[in-house]
Scaffold this active site. Structure first.
Site, PDB file in Angstrom:
ATOM      1  N   ARG A  63      -1.195 -14.362   4.185  1.00  0.00           N
ATOM      2  CA  ARG A  63      -1.925 -13.808   5.337  1.00  0.00           C
ATOM      3  C   ARG A  63      -1.071 -13.904   6.612  1.00  0.00           C
ATOM      4  NH1 ARG A  63      -6.245 -10.635   4.415  1.00  0.00           N
ATOM      5  NH2 ARG A  63      -6.809 -11.051   6.560  1.00  0.00           N
TER       6      ARG A  63
ATOM      7  N   GLU B  34      -8.914 -11.078  -7.379  1.00  0.00           N
ATOM      8  CA  GLU B  34      -7.957  -9.990  -7.149  1.00  0.00           C
ATOM      9  C   GLU B  34      -6.712 -10.119  -8.033  1.00  0.00           C
ATOM     10  OE1 GLU B  34      -7.373  -9.816  -2.900  1.00  0.00           O
ATOM     11  OE2 GLU B  34      -9.462  -9.223  -2.564  1.00  0.00           O
TER      12      GLU B  34
ATOM     13  N   PHE C 224     -15.403   3.279   7.169  1.00  0.00           N
ATOM     14  CA  PHE C 224     -14.053   3.707   6.798  1.00  0.00           C
ATOM     15  C   PHE C 224     -13.812   3.666   5.292  1.00  0.00           C
ATOM     16  CE2 PHE C 224     -13.823  -0.845   7.940  1.00  0.00           C
ATOM     17  CZ  PHE C 224     -13.330  -1.381   6.754  1.00  0.00           C
TER      18      PHE C 224
ATOM     19  N   LYS D 201       0.833  -1.210   0.000  1.00  0.00           N
ATOM     20  CA  LYS D 201       0.000   0.000   0.000  1.00  0.00           C
ATOM     21  C   LYS D 201       0.873   1.268   0.000  1.00  0.00           C
ATOM     22  CE  LYS D 201      -3.827  -2.345   2.386  1.00  0.00           C
ATOM     23  NZ  LYS D 201      -4.794  -2.280   3.521  1.00  0.00           N
TER      24      LYS D 201
ATOM     25  N   THR E 128      -5.015  -7.415  10.833  1.00  0.00           N
ATOM     26  CA  THR E 128      -5.409  -6.143  10.215  1.00  0.00           C
ATOM     27  C   THR E 128      -4.947  -4.951  11.055  1.00  0.00           C
ATOM     28  OG1 THR E 128      -7.380  -7.273   9.385  1.00  0.00           O
ATOM     29  CG2 THR E 128      -7.374  -4.854   9.273  1.00  0.00           C
TER      30      THR E 128
ATOM     31  N   ASN F 212      -2.037   0.126   6.920  1.00  0.00           N
ATOM     32  CA  ASN F 212      -1.453  -1.127   7.413  1.00  0.00           C
ATOM     33  C   ASN F 212      -0.596  -1.848   6.362  1.00  0.00           C
ATOM     34  OD1 ASN F 212      -3.536  -2.026   5.868  1.00  0.00           O
ATOM     35  ND2 ASN F 212      -4.596  -3.130   7.497  1.00  0.00           N
TER      36      ASN F 212
ATOM     37  N   HIS G 106      -1.951  -5.486   1.594  1.00  0.00           N
ATOM     38  CA  HIS G 106      -3.219  -6.189   1.390  1.00  0.00           C
ATOM     39  C   HIS G 106      -2.888  -7.608   0.985  1.00  0.00           C
ATOM     40  CE1 HIS G 106      -7.205  -7.261  -0.119  1.00  0.00           C
ATOM     41  NE2 HIS G 106      -6.545  -7.848  -1.101  1.00  0.00           N
TER      42      HIS G 106
ATOM     43  N   TYR H 187     -12.174  -2.575  -3.642  1.00  0.00           N
ATOM     44  CA  TYR H 187     -12.634  -2.729  -2.259  1.00  0.00           C
ATOM     45  C   TYR H 187     -14.161  -2.665  -2.149  1.00  0.00           C
ATOM     46  CZ  TYR H 187      -8.034  -2.571   0.030  1.00  0.00           C
ATOM     47  OH  TYR H 187      -6.771  -2.873   0.491  1.00  0.00           O
TER      48      TYR H 187
ATOM     49  N   ARG I  72       2.972  -6.250   9.255  1.00  0.00           N
ATOM     50  CA  ARG I  72       2.208  -5.180   9.902  1.00  0.00           C
ATOM     51  C   ARG I  72       2.772  -4.836  11.282  1.00  0.00           C
ATOM     52  NH1 ARG I  72      -3.671  -7.223   7.651  1.00  0.00           N
ATOM     53  NH2 ARG I  72      -3.832  -5.803   5.879  1.00  0.00           N
TER      54      ARG I  72
HETATM   55  P1  GDP Z   1      -7.461  -7.222   5.839  1.00  0.00           P
HETATM   56  O1  GDP Z   1      -8.001  -8.382   5.035  1.00  0.00           O
HETATM   57  O2  GDP Z   1      -6.596  -7.660   6.996  1.00  0.00           O
HETATM   58  O3  GDP Z   1      -6.765  -6.184   4.985  1.00  0.00           O
HETATM   59  O4  GDP Z   1      -8.700  -6.485   6.540  1.00  0.00           O
HETATM   60  P2  GDP Z   1     -10.205  -6.149   6.074  1.00  0.00           P
HETATM   61  O5  GDP Z   1     -10.583  -6.911   4.837  1.00  0.00           O
HETATM   62  O6  GDP Z   1     -11.086  -6.301   7.278  1.00  0.00           O
HETATM   63  O7  GDP Z   1     -10.152  -4.585   5.741  1.00  0.00           O
HETATM   64  C1  GDP Z   1      -9.631  -4.123   4.524  1.00  0.00           C
HETATM   65  C2  GDP Z   1      -8.814  -2.887   4.789  1.00  0.00           C
HETATM   66  O8  GDP Z   1      -9.663  -1.846   5.226  1.00  0.00           O
HETATM   67  C3  GDP Z   1      -7.765  -3.011   5.903  1.00  0.00           C
HETATM   68  O9  GDP Z   1      -6.576  -3.619   5.491  1.00  0.00           O
HETATM   69  C4  GDP Z   1      -7.555  -1.552   6.291  1.00  0.00           C
HETATM   70  O10 GDP Z   1      -6.679  -0.891   5.370  1.00  0.00           O
HETATM   71  C5  GDP Z   1      -8.952  -0.988   6.124  1.00  0.00           C
HETATM   72  N1  GDP Z   1      -9.643  -0.959   7.415  1.00  0.00           N
HETATM   73  C6  GDP Z   1     -10.193  -1.995   8.101  1.00  0.00           C
HETATM   74  N2  GDP Z   1     -10.727  -1.579   9.260  1.00  0.00           N
HETATM   75  C7  GDP Z   1     -10.499  -0.225   9.302  1.00  0.00           C
HETATM   76  C8  GDP Z   1     -10.821   0.796  10.251  1.00  0.00           C
HETATM   77  O11 GDP Z   1     -11.426   0.548  11.293  1.00  0.00           O
HETATM   78  N3  GDP Z   1     -10.420   2.064   9.924  1.00  0.00           N
HETATM   79  C9  GDP Z   1      -9.768   2.361   8.755  1.00  0.00           C
HETATM   80  N4  GDP Z   1      -9.401   3.624   8.497  1.00  0.00           N
HETATM   81  N5  GDP Z   1      -9.448   1.430   7.848  1.00  0.00           N
HETATM   82  C10 GDP Z   1      -9.816   0.158   8.131  1.00  0.00           C
END
Ligand code: GDP
Length: 139
Positions: free
Chosen positions: A87, A128, A59, A11, A93, A114, A117, A51, A104
């Site tokens: 992963r 993807e 968010f 990212k 996350t 973070n 992805h 996304y 991370r």
């Molecule tokens: P991942 O699979 O670990 O990337 O997590 P998710 O699929 O749940 O979320 C996708 C992405 O959305 C995350 O990697 C973060 O960049 C973002 N994200 C998730 N939760 C939050 C949050 O509470 N706040 C913000 N700003 N971004 C979030």
């Protein structure tokens, strides 16, 4: 275990801090290989589409704005158990909950920024990887 393809994205916060090499090294240390890699500037439309499953989350706007802030590096990873290995190498996350040694935990400042992805299922990986790479680009 079958060989799989999966998508990683470094990212904007990772690319801005010149962490591409360090991050790719962590994947390679897990036995994954780079089948395809490119640095791109995501458009807002592409980030919103990529996304799309998060469209209703609070968010979403912040996530899209972050992803288009500066270039990202998209990587098709290949290897045995690639989806889970990716992963596991990324960590949770929320970096505050990520295990020691994960990308991370080492590099991320917040749940929003973070650093990486990673596809989270066989179905997501197919969508993807196909989002960024033609089959002919996976070598
Ligand atoms: P991942 O699979 O670990 O990337 O997590 P998710 O699929 O749940 O979320 C996708 C992405 O959305 C995350 O990697 C973060 O960049 C973002 N994200 C998730 N939760 C939050 C949050 O509470 N706040 C913000 N700003 N971004 C979030």
């Amino acid at each position: 275990m079958a060989k799989e393809y999966t998508l990683s994205i470094i990212k904007p916060d990772g690319v801005e801090r010149n962490l591409v090499g360090k991050i790719v090294s962590q994947f390679e240390a897990q036995g994954l290989t780079v089948a395809g890699i490119k640095k791109i500037q995501l458009s807002k439309k592409a980030a919103e589409s990529f996304y799309g499953e998060h469209r209703e989350r609070g968010f979403f706007g912040e996530l899209v704005d972050f992803m288009v802030r500066s270039p990202v590096v998209v990587i098709a990873l290949h290897g045995e158990g690639a989806i889970q290995k990716n992963r596991d190498t990324m960590g949770a996350t929320n970096p505050a909950q990520a295990a020691e040694g994960t990308i991370r935990k080492l590099y991320s400042k917040s749940i929003g920024e973070n650093t990486v992805h990673g596809s989270d299922s066989v179905q997501a990986s197919a969508r993807e990887v196909g989002f960024f790479f033609a089959a002919s680009e996976l070598v």
